[in-house]
Motif scaffolding. Structure first.
Motif, PDB file in Angstrom:
ATOM      1  N   SER A  70     136.140   2.014 -36.001  1.00 15.55           N
ATOM      2  CA  SER A  70     136.166   3.465 -35.846  1.00 15.55           C
ATOM      3  C   SER A  70     134.756   4.030 -35.704  1.00 15.55           C
ATOM      4  O   SER A  70     134.516   4.960 -34.928  1.00 15.55           O
ATOM      5  N   GLU A  71     133.778   3.461 -36.457  1.00 14.43           N
ATOM      6  CA  GLU A  71     132.391   3.903 -36.320  1.00 14.43           C
ATOM      7  C   GLU A  71     131.854   3.580 -34.925  1.00 14.43           C
ATOM      8  O   GLU A  71     131.177   4.401 -34.286  1.00 14.43           O
ATOM      9  N   ALA A  72     132.161   2.365 -34.471  1.00 12.54           N
ATOM     10  CA  ALA A  72     131.687   1.964 -33.147  1.00 12.54           C
ATOM     11  C   ALA A  72     132.233   2.876 -32.065  1.00 12.54           C
ATOM     12  O   ALA A  72     131.530   3.234 -31.113  1.00 12.54           O
ATOM     13  N   GLU A  73     133.494   3.256 -32.210  1.00 12.01           N
ATOM     14  CA  GLU A  73     134.103   4.136 -31.210  1.00 12.01           C
ATOM     15  C   GLU A  73     133.476   5.524 -31.231  1.00 12.01           C
ATOM     16  O   GLU A  73     133.229   6.128 -30.181  1.00 12.01           O
ATOM     17  N   LEU A  74     133.192   6.037 -32.426  1.00 11.71           N
ATOM     18  CA  LEU A  74     132.536   7.344 -32.520  1.00 11.71           C
ATOM     19  C   LEU A  74     131.144   7.299 -31.902  1.00 11.71           C
ATOM     20  O   LEU A  74     130.740   8.212 -31.170  1.00 11.71           O
TER      21      LEU A  74
ATOM     22  N   ARG B  90     121.787  -1.570 -38.970  1.00 12.04           N
ATOM     23  CA  ARG B  90     121.655  -1.155 -40.372  1.00 12.04           C
ATOM     24  C   ARG B  90     121.768  -2.374 -41.274  1.00 12.04           C
ATOM     25  O   ARG B  90     122.199  -3.451 -40.852  1.00 12.04           O
ATOM     26  N   GLU B  91     121.387  -2.216 -42.516  1.00 16.45           N
ATOM     27  CA  GLU B  91     121.577  -3.252 -43.525  1.00 16.45           C
ATOM     28  C   GLU B  91     123.008  -3.181 -44.032  1.00 16.45           C
ATOM     29  O   GLU B  91     123.648  -2.133 -44.009  1.00 16.45           O
ATOM     30  N   GLY B  92     123.515  -4.338 -44.498  1.00 15.88           N
ATOM     31  CA  GLY B  92     124.796  -4.300 -45.189  1.00 15.88           C
ATOM     32  C   GLY B  92     125.979  -4.508 -44.281  1.00 15.88           C
ATOM     33  O   GLY B  92     125.972  -5.349 -43.391  1.00 15.88           O
ATOM     34  N   ALA B  93     127.016  -3.677 -44.502  1.00 13.96           N
ATOM     35  CA  ALA B  93     128.314  -3.876 -43.878  1.00 13.96           C
ATOM     36  C   ALA B  93     128.246  -3.729 -42.371  1.00 13.96           C
ATOM     37  O   ALA B  93     127.477  -2.933 -41.839  1.00 13.96           O
ATOM     38  N   ALA B  94     129.074  -4.521 -41.708  1.00 17.08           N
ATOM     39  CA  ALA B  94     129.180  -4.416 -40.258  1.00 17.08           C
ATOM     40  C   ALA B  94     129.782  -3.068 -39.880  1.00 17.08           C
ATOM     41  O   ALA B  94     130.432  -2.406 -40.694  1.00 17.08           O
ATOM     42  N   PHE B  95     129.560  -2.678 -38.645  1.00 17.54           N
ATOM     43  CA  PHE B  95     130.131  -1.424 -38.166  1.00 17.54           C
ATOM     44  C   PHE B  95     131.644  -1.562 -38.042  1.00 17.54           C
ATOM     45  O   PHE B  95     132.151  -2.517 -37.430  1.00 17.54           O
TER      46      PHE B  95
END
Length: 423
Positions: free
Chosen positions: A152-156, A144-149
């Motif tokens: 918690s997002e990576a784990e989900l 995605r553009e912008g902020a790194a994952f």
């Protein structure tokens, strides 16, 4: 321990309702995970599961998601892309991850798959392995553009990938069973024994719903002496591979017994005796029709099976009368034969009940639909079968359909060779 269990175990902190490890701290990510996971694995189709996974990943984290599938050492290109494909990293990087990905250790199970691929427009990207047990089916790639994952997002996303991998495993196992069943079907439903040249024969087999799995319906021809041919149609109780195995057992016994030139009712008697001694053998209905074109006769015997149809020279349809005994495998015996005339311009049609039956309908009414059919006189047996299947909508039948059509093919001067006369 499953990925979900590891994830929640790692977030159990003090049992405070307002602490980050307490119930309120878990409610939102758990709800997001449950909502996203609910739409994954709605079918036993691997491509569908991959598409459901990437759509769920985009809903959860935005951007774009795709799957690289792995079969053995082979890794596909990007598949099942959801979102803007230009956001995806160089496929060579993701392919290397897919080839190297293994089962992660519990204490650092996420870190090896977080990365920022190089490029003129660096974007955060993430690879989550499609792993189920010790099997690895590829990777989920998100960008995605912008902020790194966030972690918690990576784990989900990794948990979604783990759930999808379980469904992919089931889909591949199902495909393997289907391939095995298809091979068995081709073997069991291969061209039956060759009839005499004085008889034209055509056979069709249609599995219910177009499924691959073979069932217990079958047709057969056995070449006898003196220009005679034994026509057979049978139906083993049930469906699937178990019914197919029993069908093959009946079929093998039939070929052996029929070679002794016994009349049809005695063939059924011996088949019944053999089947009744095997406790696991499923009962089966069976119709035998011995055709003798040189005499213009057919001799029939039935073990609980529907009667054959006779297509007259004018194209009308009638059912031939045949004494009906109990199904094979019951051990009751009591089979009888009946003989009818068969003219050179007439045809016989043997079939299983799937051709005519409708759920909740009386079988007599089902047979009436067949009897009401009228055909072009002297249509060949292939055309005859195609007409029957089309007009009775057999390709949408509720049960498997096996059907055989036969018509005498008279030759000038009787038998033309020793082989034809003696079998």
């Amino acid at each position: 321990m499953s990925g979900v269990a590891r994830w929640f175990q790692g977030r159990r902190g003090p049992a405070s309702a307002d602490g980050p490890g307490g119930p309120d701290g878990l409610a939102e990510p758990f709800k997001a995970l449950r909502t996203a996971a609910a739409g994954i694995g709605t079918s036993l189709d691997e491509s569908t599961t991959c598409t459901e996974l990437t759509r769920a990943a985009v809903r959860l984290a935005g951007g774009c998601a795709a799957v690289l599938r792995r079969v053995g050492d082979t890794v596909s290109g990007y598949e099942s892309i959801s979102g803007e494909a230009d956001l995806l990293p160089d496929a060579r990087w993701a392919t290397a991850v897919a080839r190297d990905a293994g089962t992660p250790a519990a204490d650092h199970w996420m870190d090896p798959w977080l990365a920022r691929p190089l490029g003129s427009r660096p974007r955060p990207a993430l690879c989550a392995p499609l792993t189920s047990g010790s099997d690895q089916y590829g990777v989920l790639v998100c960008a995605r553009e912008g902020a790194a994952f966030a972690r918690s997002e990576a784990e989900l996303l990794a948990l979604l990938a783990e759930r999808a991998a379980s469904h992919i495993r089931h889909a591949r196992e199902y495909d393997q069973v289907n391939r095995t069943a298809a091979d068995l079907q081709r073997a069991l439903l291969s061209e039956p024994g060759r009839p005499h040249p004085n008889l034209d024969v055509s056979i069709r087999y249609l599995p219910a719903g177009g499924r691959v799995l073979v069932g217990g319906d079958w047709c057969e021809t056995v070449r006898l002496h003196f220009g005679r041919t034994l026509l057979v149609v049978g139906d083993v109780m049930g469906h699937g591979l178990e019914a197919a195995v029993d069908m093959n057992a009946y079929r093998s016994s039939l070929r052996y017994i029929a070679s002794s030139e016994l009349p049809p009712h005695r063939v059924l008697r011996q088949l019944d005796d053999i089947a009744a001694t095997e406790a696991d053998r499923r009962p089966a209905t069976c119709l035998l029709v011995r055709v003798d074109p040189s005499r213009g006769q057919v001799t029939l015997a039935s073990a609980g099976h529907l009667p054959p149809a006779l297509i007259t020279g004018k194209g009308d349809t009638a059912l031939l009368q045949v004494p009906v005994g109990p199904p094979l495998g019951t051990g009751f015996g009591g089979y009888e034969s009946a003989t009818h005339r068969l003219e050179p311009d007439q045809a016989l049609v043997l079939f299983t009940d799937g051709l005519v039956e409708h759920r909740g309908e009386d079988i007599d009414r089902s047979l009436d639909r067949l009897v009401e059919l009228h055909f072009t006189p002297a249509v060949d047996v292939d055309g005859l079968l195609e007409s029957i299947l089309t007009r009775l909508d057999a390709r949408h039948a509720e049960d498997d359909v096996a059907v055989l059509a036969a018509r005498p093919h008279p030759r000038q001067g009787g038998f033309t060779s020793v082989e034809e006369a003696g079998g």
